[in-house]
Design an enzyme around this catalytic site. Structure first.
Site, PDB file in Angstrom:
ATOM      1  CE  LYS A  75      36.485  21.822  22.677  1.00 36.42           C
ATOM      2  NZ  LYS A  75      35.294  22.608  23.061  1.00 36.42           N
ATOM      3  CG  ASN A  96      33.972  21.607  18.252  1.00 39.03           C
ATOM      4  OD1 ASN A  96      33.889  21.782  17.032  1.00 39.03           O
ATOM      5  ND2 ASN A  96      32.943  21.720  19.055  1.00 39.03           N
ATOM      6  CG  ASP A 112      32.153  24.362  21.387  1.00 40.22           C
ATOM      7  OD1 ASP A 112      31.464  23.394  21.766  1.00 40.22           O
ATOM      8  OD2 ASP A 112      33.366  24.468  21.620  1.00 40.22           O
ATOM      9  N   GLY A 136      30.662  35.447  30.566  1.00 43.85           N
ATOM     10  CA  GLY A 136      31.785  34.547  30.302  1.00 43.85           C
ATOM     11  C   GLY A 136      32.448  34.798  28.961  1.00 43.85           C
ATOM     12  CB  ALA A 137      35.167  36.209  27.698  1.00 47.33           C
ATOM     13  N   GLY A 138      35.294  32.509  28.043  1.00 41.50           N
ATOM     14  CA  GLY A 138      36.234  31.395  27.937  1.00 41.50           C
ATOM     15  C   GLY A 138      36.112  30.722  26.575  1.00 41.50           C
ATOM     16  N   GLY A 139      36.509  29.460  26.495  1.00 49.56           N
ATOM     17  CA  GLY A 139      36.509  28.756  25.211  1.00 49.56           C
ATOM     18  C   GLY A 139      35.123  28.677  24.598  1.00 49.56           C
ATOM     19  CB  ALA A 140      31.902  27.311  25.797  1.00 45.92           C
TER      20      ALA A 140
HETATM   21  N1  LIG Z   1      26.459  22.319  26.432  1.00 48.68           N
HETATM   22  C1  LIG Z   1      27.598  22.133  25.784  1.00 48.68           C
HETATM   23  O1  LIG Z   1      27.607  21.490  24.717  1.00 48.68           O
HETATM   24  C2  LIG Z   1      28.889  22.724  26.320  1.00 48.68           C
HETATM   25  C3  LIG Z   1      30.022  22.803  25.471  1.00 48.68           C
HETATM   26  C4  LIG Z   1      31.205  23.378  25.982  1.00 48.68           C
HETATM   27  C5  LIG Z   1      31.245  23.839  27.298  1.00 48.68           C
HETATM   28  N2  LIG Z   1      30.145  23.746  28.085  1.00 48.68           N
HETATM   29  C6  LIG Z   1      30.172  24.269  29.477  1.00 48.68           C
HETATM   30  O2  LIG Z   1      30.569  25.626  29.407  1.00 48.68           O
HETATM   31  C7  LIG Z   1      31.238  26.028  30.604  1.00 48.68           C
HETATM   32  C8  LIG Z   1      32.508  26.800  30.266  1.00 48.68           C
HETATM   33  O3  LIG Z   1      33.398  25.959  29.543  1.00 48.68           O
HETATM   34  P1  LIG Z   1      34.707  26.565  28.846  1.00 48.68           P
HETATM   35  O4  LIG Z   1      35.346  25.434  28.126  1.00 48.68           O
HETATM   36  O5  LIG Z   1      34.368  27.806  28.092  1.00 48.68           O
HETATM   37  O6  LIG Z   1      35.591  26.964  30.133  1.00 48.68           O
HETATM   38  P2  LIG Z   1      36.776  28.044  30.238  1.00 48.68           P
HETATM   39  O7  LIG Z   1      37.417  28.268  28.909  1.00 48.68           O
HETATM   40  O8  LIG Z   1      37.592  27.596  31.385  1.00 48.68           O
HETATM   41  O9  LIG Z   1      36.021  29.423  30.638  1.00 48.68           O
HETATM   42  C9  LIG Z   1      35.411  29.552  31.903  1.00 48.68           C
HETATM   43  C10 LIG Z   1      34.645  30.875  31.979  1.00 48.68           C
HETATM   44  O10 LIG Z   1      34.014  30.922  33.274  1.00 48.68           O
HETATM   45  C11 LIG Z   1      34.517  32.041  34.021  1.00 48.68           C
HETATM   46  N3  LIG Z   1      34.663  31.640  35.416  1.00 48.68           N
HETATM   47  C12 LIG Z   1      35.192  30.493  35.892  1.00 48.68           C
HETATM   48  N4  LIG Z   1      35.160  30.478  37.233  1.00 48.68           N
HETATM   49  C13 LIG Z   1      34.613  31.667  37.622  1.00 48.68           C
HETATM   50  C14 LIG Z   1      34.321  32.262  38.885  1.00 48.68           C
HETATM   51  N5  LIG Z   1      34.597  31.632  40.024  1.00 48.68           N
HETATM   52  N6  LIG Z   1      33.741  33.484  38.905  1.00 48.68           N
HETATM   53  C15 LIG Z   1      33.456  34.135  37.742  1.00 48.68           C
HETATM   54  N7  LIG Z   1      33.726  33.624  36.517  1.00 48.68           N
HETATM   55  C16 LIG Z   1      34.295  32.410  36.449  1.00 48.68           C
HETATM   56  C17 LIG Z   1      35.843  32.368  33.371  1.00 48.68           C
HETATM   57  O11 LIG Z   1      36.189  33.711  33.669  1.00 48.68           O
HETATM   58  P3  LIG Z   1      37.722  34.220  33.545  1.00 48.68           P
HETATM   59  O12 LIG Z   1      37.943  34.510  32.080  1.00 48.68           O
HETATM   60  O13 LIG Z   1      37.758  35.429  34.381  1.00 48.68           O
HETATM   61  O14 LIG Z   1      38.603  33.106  34.049  1.00 48.68           O
HETATM   62  C18 LIG Z   1      35.523  32.121  31.901  1.00 48.68           C
HETATM   63  O15 LIG Z   1      34.772  33.176  31.367  1.00 48.68           O
HETATM   64  C19 LIG Z   1      31.487  24.744  31.378  1.00 48.68           C
HETATM   65  O16 LIG Z   1      30.526  24.689  32.387  1.00 48.68           O
HETATM   66  C20 LIG Z   1      31.219  23.638  30.368  1.00 48.68           C
HETATM   67  O17 LIG Z   1      30.698  22.487  30.992  1.00 48.68           O
HETATM   68  C21 LIG Z   1      28.960  23.210  27.614  1.00 48.68           C
END
Ligand SMILES: NC(=O)c1ccc[n+]([C@@H]2O[C@H](COP(=O)([O-])OP(=O)(O)OC[C@H]3O[C@@H](n4cnc5c(N)ncnc54)[C@H](OP(=O)(O)O)[C@@H]3O)[C@@H](O)[C@H]2O)c1
Length: 271
Positions: A75, A96, A112, A136-140
């Site tokens: 992405k 995306n 997204d 949360g502050a990751g990609g999504a």
């Molecule tokens: N429904 C949909 O269409 C859709 C689309 C995209 C994603 N998603 C879902 O969204 C979720 C996140 O995806 P992403 O791509 O954003 O992932 P990502 O970029 O890896 O971000 C993960 C997030 O979760 C936090 N996290 C991970 N493990 C943790 C823990 N043990 N304790 C506390 N916080 C934790 C991370 O915190 P830190 O910053 O501290 O690491 C960060 O904020 C996934 O479950 C994915 O399946 C759904």
């Protein structure tokens, strides 16, 4: 399995990822193409990061290749390979979806966040003037925070394990949408005073995961939304439902995103 009727006139779309076996886009788009009588097919392409420029260059020279959806890990890298980027991709820093124009320019954007907002809005929630807690502050999460601000939220509190990421995202969202009061904070805040909360962390994907927030401390009536799709009912949603909170599931985000992306890449689904 849908019965695809592919001819020489069929427009080809791709989903690129590495690994590829988990992607869901073909199972969302192809049945829709068939149901709506759209002469198109979406094919999975396994593209490694090293080969991404060559793969995109190949797609570019094929006039019947209409565009692609893009997932992990491409992405961010796709941004540099697009000839033009939409506002959402520029804000988020990731694309995306991308489509080829008739003169084979590649236009990228990110859906997204709009997918999440459209899903929850179709479920009956209006973000206008609302106070939002985002875990949360990751990609999504990044995409969702911008989209929620764009949808008219009055305030967003971004709570994340890594506080610096929450603070940096809050600064960027506030700069893009000054009318929205955005703050970044630690994950363990007391979650009172919010109209809706959204879990954008990956907590809930696996049995035994900690909860992203303390459900017991939410105000009665706070809407609880999720973007995790499998399991459909995360521990967060189960606990929230048991306490009488209205909930929104993760699947509509994907469905609404597919609808937005289909329109963007040139094969809109009818309403
Ligand atoms: N429904 C949909 O269409 C859709 C689309 C995209 C994603 N998603 C879902 O969204 C979720 C996140 O995806 P992403 O791509 O954003 O992932 P990502 O970029 O890896 O971000 C993960 C997030 O979760 C936090 N996290 C991970 N493990 C943790 C823990 N043990 N304790 C506390 N916080 C934790 C991370 O915190 P830190 O910053 O501290 O690491 C960060 O904020 C996934 O479950 C994915 O399946 C759904």
């Amino acid at each position: 399995m849908p019965t695809l009727n592919i001819t020489g006139k069929t427009t080809v779309y791709g989903i690129i990822a590495d690994p590829i076996d988990h992607v869901r886009a073909p199972m969302v788009f192809n049945p829709a193409f068939e149901a709506y009588g759209i002469d198109a097919v979406m094919v999975p392409f396994h593209v490694t990061p090293d080969d991404l420029p060559a793969a995109i260059a190949g797609m570019k020279v094929m006039p019947n290749f209409g565009g692609l959806t893009i997932t992990v890990p491409h992405k961010v890298a796709m941004m540099a390979l697009c000839d033009e980027l939409g506002a959402s991709a520029r804000r988020v820093g990731a694309a995306n979806a991308a489509r080829f124009t008739e003169d084979r320019r590649l236009i990228g954007d990110n859906f997204d966040g709009q997918g999440y907002v459209a899903g929850v809005t179709k479920g009956g929630f209006d973000f206008t003037g609302k106070r939002v807690l985002q875990a949360g502050a990751g990609g999504a999460g990044m995409a969702i925070a911008f989209a929620v601000a764009e949808a008219g939220a009055a305030a967003i509190t971004i709570a994340n394990r890594t506080v610096a990421k929450a603070a940096a995202l809050a600064d960027r969202v506030r700069a893009a949408f000054p009318a929205c009061d955005v703050t970044g904070t630690a994950a363990d805040i007391a979650p009172a005073g919010f109209d809706i909360m959204v879990n954008t962390t990956s907590l809930g994907l696996h049995a035994g995961d900690a909860l992203p927030i303390d459900v017991d401390a939410l105000d009665p009536g706070t809407v609880v939304s999720e973007i995790i799709m499998i399991p459909e009912e995360t521990e967060l949603l189960a606990r929230a439902k048991a306490k009488g909170h209205p909930v929104h599931y993760g699947r509509p985000m994907l469905d609404e995103q597919a609808r937005l992306i289909a329109a963007f890449i040139g094969c809109p689904f009818p309403d």
